[in-house]
Design a protein around this motif. Structure first.
Motif, PDB file in Angstrom:
ATOM      1  N   SER A 199       0.750  -1.244   0.240  1.00  0.00           N
ATOM      2  CA  SER A 199       0.010  -0.022   0.033  1.00  0.00           C
ATOM      3  C   SER A 199       0.964   1.337  -0.042  1.00  0.00           C
ATOM      4  O   SER A 199       0.279   2.535  -0.456  1.00  0.00           O
ATOM      5  CB  SER A 199      -0.853  -0.076   1.057  1.00  0.00           C
ATOM      6  N   ARG A 201       3.065   6.290  -2.572  1.00  0.00           N
ATOM      7  CA  ARG A 201       4.305   6.963  -3.222  1.00  0.00           C
ATOM      8  C   ARG A 201       4.051   7.363  -4.918  1.00  0.00           C
ATOM      9  O   ARG A 201       4.290   8.195  -5.183  1.00  0.00           O
ATOM     10  CB  ARG A 201       5.330   5.823  -2.996  1.00  0.00           C
ATOM     11  N   THR A 205       5.737  11.663   0.232  1.00  0.00           N
ATOM     12  CA  THR A 205       4.590  10.552   0.402  1.00  0.00           C
ATOM     13  C   THR A 205       4.082  10.674   1.936  1.00  0.00           C
ATOM     14  O   THR A 205       2.994  10.583   2.232  1.00  0.00           O
ATOM     15  CB  THR A 205       5.006   9.138   0.238  1.00  0.00           C
ATOM     16  N   SER A 206       4.956  10.975   3.003  1.00  0.00           N
ATOM     17  CA  SER A 206       4.423  11.111   4.431  1.00  0.00           C
ATOM     18  C   SER A 206       3.791  12.058   4.465  1.00  0.00           C
ATOM     19  O   SER A 206       2.691  12.272   5.189  1.00  0.00           O
ATOM     20  CB  SER A 206       5.847  10.897   5.039  1.00  0.00           C
ATOM     21  N   ALA A 261       0.244  11.763   2.685  1.00  0.00           N
ATOM     22  CA  ALA A 261      -0.271  10.392   3.538  1.00  0.00           C
ATOM     23  C   ALA A 261      -1.172  10.938   4.749  1.00  0.00           C
ATOM     24  O   ALA A 261      -2.076  10.310   5.470  1.00  0.00           O
ATOM     25  CB  ALA A 261       0.700   9.337   3.697  1.00  0.00           C
ATOM     26  N   ARG A 285      -6.080  10.047   1.863  1.00  0.00           N
ATOM     27  CA  ARG A 285      -6.370   8.727   2.262  1.00  0.00           C
ATOM     28  C   ARG A 285      -7.574   8.147   1.910  1.00  0.00           C
ATOM     29  O   ARG A 285      -7.588   6.873   1.420  1.00  0.00           O
ATOM     30  CB  ARG A 285      -6.143   8.531   3.899  1.00  0.00           C
ATOM     31  N   ARG A 344       0.594   0.733   7.027  1.00  0.00           N
ATOM     32  CA  ARG A 344       0.320   1.407   8.096  1.00  0.00           C
ATOM     33  C   ARG A 344      -0.845   1.306   8.862  1.00  0.00           C
ATOM     34  O   ARG A 344      -0.939   1.105   9.917  1.00  0.00           O
ATOM     35  CB  ARG A 344       0.771   3.112   7.940  1.00  0.00           C
ATOM     36  N   ASP A 345      -1.840   1.219   8.091  1.00  0.00           N
ATOM     37  CA  ASP A 345      -3.202   1.171   8.319  1.00  0.00           C
ATOM     38  C   ASP A 345      -4.102  -0.233   8.050  1.00  0.00           C
ATOM     39  O   ASP A 345      -5.213   0.092   7.910  1.00  0.00           O
ATOM     40  CB  ASP A 345      -3.961   2.470   8.457  1.00  0.00           C
ATOM     41  N   ARG A 366      17.278  -0.243   6.104  1.00  0.00           N
ATOM     42  CA  ARG A 366      16.947   0.596   5.268  1.00  0.00           C
ATOM     43  C   ARG A 366      18.448   1.057   3.882  1.00  0.00           C
ATOM     44  O   ARG A 366      18.303   1.200   2.968  1.00  0.00           O
ATOM     45  CB  ARG A 366      16.455   2.114   5.595  1.00  0.00           C
ATOM     46  N   ARG A 412       9.538  10.887   9.592  1.00  0.00           N
ATOM     47  CA  ARG A 412       8.551  10.306   8.958  1.00  0.00           C
ATOM     48  C   ARG A 412       7.649   9.383   9.953  1.00  0.00           C
ATOM     49  O   ARG A 412       6.471   9.566   9.615  1.00  0.00           O
ATOM     50  CB  ARG A 412       9.354   9.536   7.896  1.00  0.00           C
ATOM     51  N   ASP A 461       3.699   9.852  10.787  1.00  0.00           N
ATOM     52  CA  ASP A 461       2.863   8.877  10.350  1.00  0.00           C
ATOM     53  C   ASP A 461       2.197   8.348  11.630  1.00  0.00           C
ATOM     54  O   ASP A 461       0.848   8.003  11.661  1.00  0.00           O
ATOM     55  CB  ASP A 461       3.411   7.390   9.986  1.00  0.00           C
ATOM     56  N   ARG A 519      -0.556  11.723  13.120  1.00  0.00           N
ATOM     57  CA  ARG A 519      -1.568  12.393  12.145  1.00  0.00           C
ATOM     58  C   ARG A 519      -2.845  11.824  12.788  1.00  0.00           C
ATOM     59  O   ARG A 519      -3.164  11.150  13.170  1.00  0.00           O
ATOM     60  CB  ARG A 519      -1.430  11.950  10.503  1.00  0.00           C
TER      61      ARG A 519
HETATM   62  O1   DC Z   1       5.905   1.813   3.280  1.00  0.00           O
HETATM   63  P1   DC Z   1       6.565   2.935   2.577  1.00  0.00           P
HETATM   64  O2   DC Z   1       7.788   3.461   3.010  1.00  0.00           O
HETATM   65  O3   DC Z   1       6.471   2.816   0.991  1.00  0.00           O
HETATM   66  O4   DC Z   1       5.602   4.234   2.808  1.00  0.00           O
HETATM   67  C1   DC Z   1       5.621   5.269   2.309  1.00  0.00           C
HETATM   68  C2   DC Z   1       5.207   6.392   3.198  1.00  0.00           C
HETATM   69  O5   DC Z   1       3.643   6.092   2.813  1.00  0.00           O
HETATM   70  C3   DC Z   1       5.213   6.226   4.631  1.00  0.00           C
HETATM   71  O6   DC Z   1       5.291   7.602   5.090  1.00  0.00           O
HETATM   72  C4   DC Z   1       3.906   5.881   5.270  1.00  0.00           C
HETATM   73  C5   DC Z   1       2.876   6.284   4.337  1.00  0.00           C
HETATM   74  N1   DC Z   1       1.826   4.854   4.195  1.00  0.00           N
HETATM   75  C6   DC Z   1       0.647   5.295   4.975  1.00  0.00           C
HETATM   76  O7   DC Z   1       0.365   6.258   5.306  1.00  0.00           O
HETATM   77  N2   DC Z   1      -0.241   4.228   4.854  1.00  0.00           N
HETATM   78  C7   DC Z   1       0.072   3.414   4.272  1.00  0.00           C
HETATM   79  N3   DC Z   1      -0.960   2.189   4.315  1.00  0.00           N
HETATM   80  C8   DC Z   1       1.263   2.725   3.690  1.00  0.00           C
HETATM   81  C9   DC Z   1       2.096   3.802   3.542  1.00  0.00           C
END
Ligand code: DC
Length: 227
Positions: free
Chosen positions: A39, A44, A99-100, A103, A109, A130-131, A157, A180, A184, A187
């Protein structure tokens, strides 16, 4: 976009960056013969589009209008934006940081929710994010939440980026990851947190094989793997 098949089982794997979610999700999906949803890649792609078209990362309305026009296609590791292969373009730290930011926006979302849910198809789905367990697949029968110390995560990483031929500095990575994660986790909408019914696994000192050894009995108990 397909309608989700609500009879298809889903395993959710959530947690911050660098805990080994992607590797575990890939391997579980391969072992089970199920589909895999990254996701984060979907978020991204939306961020990449915003960067390329200079859409301000805090302009929620403009972002949502743009997202509605996008054709985002994820087939395992291949990520397409309006037909273009952006699998690599979405992986740098500039895109991760953007992205963060996007997001954190509730309407962004919401605009990406149905696309993620459309991946719920037979024989099953392993969803990484994340969710996944708290919002997108809140009724998943198995929810995993992975954690690990910030240092271990930054080192992982760094190795991951090096494998992709990208340069990075460890101290900067720790800083980027912490910032980040803070965004995350804090928020207002769908913050990064373990679902109440998630199994929490600290992967700091565990190999992928060791994490899988913890998860395998859970898969057997649910009948996803033979006893
Ligand atoms: O897992 P990743 O590093 O590719 O995620 C990129 C960004 O997207 C990271 O800041 C978290 C956010 N993200 C999110 O808010 N919800 C998700 N389901 C997946 C990623």
């Amino acid at each position: 976009m397909n309608k989700p098949n609500l009879n298809a089982p889903v395993i959710t794997i959530d947690g911050p960056a660098g805990v080994g979610k992607g590797t575990l999700a890939h391997q579980l999906a391969a072992d089970l013969g199920w589909a895999f949803l990254d996701s984060g890649a979907i978020y991204r792609v939306a961020a990449l589009y915003a960067l390329r078209h200079a859409i301000p990362l805090d302009n929620e309305d403009a972002l949502v209008d743009a997202i509605r026009t996008l054709d985002i296609d994820c087939q395992q590791a291949l990520i397409l934006l309006n037909g273009e292969n952006v699998s690599e373009a979405i992986r740098n730290e500039t895109c991760a940081s953007a992205t963060s930011k996007i997001a954190a926006l509730p309407q962004v979302r919401q605009a990406l929710l149905a696309l993620q849910q459309s991946f719920q198809q037979l024989p099953g789905l392993v969803a990484d994010g994340r969710d996944m367990g708290t919002v997108v697949f809140a009724h998943a029968p198995l929810k995993l939440f992975l954690t690990a110390s910030a240092e271990v995560r930054a080192e992982r990483r760094l190795k991951q980026l090096k494998r992709q031929g990208l340069e990075a500095d460890l101290a900067q990575l720790v800083k980027d990851i912490s910032e980040r994660d803070y965004r995350d986790a804090n928020r207002a909408v769908a913050p990064l947190k373990a679902a109440a019914d998630a199994q929490v696994i600290d992967t700091s000192r565990l190999s992928v094989a060791e994490v899988k050894a913890l998860v395998t009995p859970m898969l057997r108990a649910l009948g996803y793997l033979p006893a």
